[in-house]
Design an enzyme around this catalytic site. Structure first.
Site, PDB file in Angstrom:
ATOM      1  N   CYS A  38      -8.055 -20.504  -8.839  1.00  0.00           N
ATOM      2  CA  CYS A  38      -7.467 -19.155  -8.712  1.00  0.00           C
ATOM      3  C   CYS A  38      -7.388 -18.424 -10.050  1.00  0.00           C
ATOM      4  CB  CYS A  38      -6.079 -19.233  -8.088  1.00  0.00           C
ATOM      5  SG  CYS A  38      -6.076 -20.015  -6.485  1.00  0.00           S
ATOM      6  N   HIS A  61      -2.128 -12.891  -9.626  1.00  0.00           N
ATOM      7  CA  HIS A  61      -2.885 -13.559  -8.557  1.00  0.00           C
ATOM      8  C   HIS A  61      -2.042 -13.502  -7.285  1.00  0.00           C
ATOM      9  CE1 HIS A  61      -4.793 -16.400  -6.049  1.00  0.00           C
ATOM     10  NE2 HIS A  61      -3.910 -17.366  -6.252  1.00  0.00           N
ATOM     11  N   ASN A 102      -4.409 -15.256   0.359  1.00  0.00           N
ATOM     12  CA  ASN A 102      -4.788 -15.737  -0.968  1.00  0.00           C
ATOM     13  C   ASN A 102      -6.313 -15.854  -1.031  1.00  0.00           C
ATOM     14  OD1 ASN A 102      -5.340 -17.247  -3.247  1.00  0.00           O
ATOM     15  ND2 ASN A 102      -3.691 -18.736  -2.919  1.00  0.00           N
TER      16      ASN A 102
END
Ligand code: ACO
Length: 323
Positions: A113, A250, A280
């Site tokens: 990520c 994020h 996500n």
């Protein structure tokens, strides 16, 4: 000294929208549980013609158009991803062929990520060495291909998509400071095994070819480590939260973002959140959010923008740029 500065942004999301109610038909979950624990309401899931490199190329085309550069002026293509449709060649090489960036060299980076943040740092170093470069940096994932659709602990969290930026150079704007970290000792709290080994001596446990995660540990570590990375960066740059125009974190879970806001006293309106729409999307989440913020005219010349991320590895960090 010249720094990497964003001169165009783009994004590309799959057409298919999967809501929490749709997931109720697949696993034992509810819209109420997913919304209250994660803030996610829907996510995009890739279909035919929406492979990782195709989403990445779609985002790239938009960013190139905004930057008003020709594809053959791009010198380097970096794709941050851990879900390429092939391990070799890289997703970046597929993008190069797709968009006709024949003069570029191209490779992928994997920091889960945190991939986009790591990529921006890398681009900044290339620009410092050669200010004439034009770099295409993409975060792109098809996580739907690598989650276990029977595991309600993970499948509700993720979505597919791509975001891209074209990077040029500037002596008074762009990347200002960055703090990146990794801790490989904690790998088994969030991981995904690769393809089956053909060497019997290297036969790995085939368990975990999908994303495996210890949610609570990830949650706690994500909040603590991003908070510390941001505090250190602001201290080093002699800035406070008041100096920030926008924080683009994020997009993993709205509760992680709320905790960060609370602990660092970041006003809600300064924290960009779109996890409710896309879930996500790992390395794609920051460039998708950056593109949305840019197209909504939320960002203005000379704004100080903070990006921060956390992901498998563990990898994490924070980055400041002058827009
Ligand atoms: N629907 C309904 N119930 C569920 C679901 C679901 N989708 N998933 C888990 N549960 C149940 C569990 O089985 C458990 O039941 P039990 O008490 O009977 O055993 C209960 O809900 C509580 O489970 P927890 O895992 O303790 O729930 P928690 O409040 O920690 O929330 C979550 C889980 C949302 C995964 C949270 O830990 C989290 O967000 N962690 C961060 C993970 C993350 O963001 N990972 C992404 C990769 S890293 C990154 O991008 C930052």
């Amino acid at each position: 000294m010249n720094h990497a500065t964003v001169i165009g942004t783009g994004s590309c999301l799959p057409k298919r929208i999967v809501t929490n109610r749709d997931l109720e038909r697949i696993v034992d979950t509810s819209d109420e549980w997913i919304t209250s624990r994660t803030g996610i309401k829907k996510r995009r899931i890739a279909g035919a013609g929406e492979e990782n490199f195709q989403l990445a190329s779609g985002a790239a085309q938009q960013a190139i158009e905004m930057a008003a550069v020709a594809a053959d002026e791009i010198d380097l293509i970096l794709v941050a991803t851990f879900t390429p449709h092939m391990t070799m060649p890289s997703c970046a090489c597929f993008v190069q062929a797709e968009i006709g960036a024949e003069n570029a060299f191209a490779y992928d980076i994997n920091a889960a990520c945190s991939g986009f943040l790591y990529g921006l740092d890398l681009a900044d170093k290339y620009i410092a060495a050669n200010p004439d470069m034009k770099i295409l940096l993409i975060g792109s994932e098809t996580l739907s291909a690598r989650v276990n659709w029977q595991d309600r602990n993970t499948c509700i969290l993720f979505g597919d998509g791509a975001g891209a930026v074209v990077i040029g150079s500037s002596s008074d704007r762009g990347v200002r400071a960055v703090n990146l970290y990794s801790d490989g000792r904690l790998w088994n709290l969030l991981y995904m095994n690769s393809a089956k080994s053909m060497n019997p001596e290297l036969q790995q446990d085939q368990h975990g070819c999908q994303i495996e995660m210890s949610g609570r540990d990830v949650f706690k570590f994500a909040v603590r480590s991003m908070e510390e990375a941001i505090r250190q960066l602001l201290r080093r740059e002699n800035l406070t939260v008041d100096d920030l125009a926008l924080v683009i974190p994020h997009q993993a879970n709205v509760r992680i973002l709320n905790k960060l806001s609370e602990r660092l006293s970041i006003p809600k309106e300064k924290m960009f959140v779109n996890v409710d729409q896309y879930g996500n999307t790992s390395a794609a989440s920051i460039p998708i959010a950056l593109d949305e913020a840019n197209r909504q005219n939320i960002l203005h010349g000379d704004d100080t923008v903070l990006l921060c991320s956390f992901g498998g590895g563990f990898t994490w960090g924070a980055l400041l740029m002058q827009w």
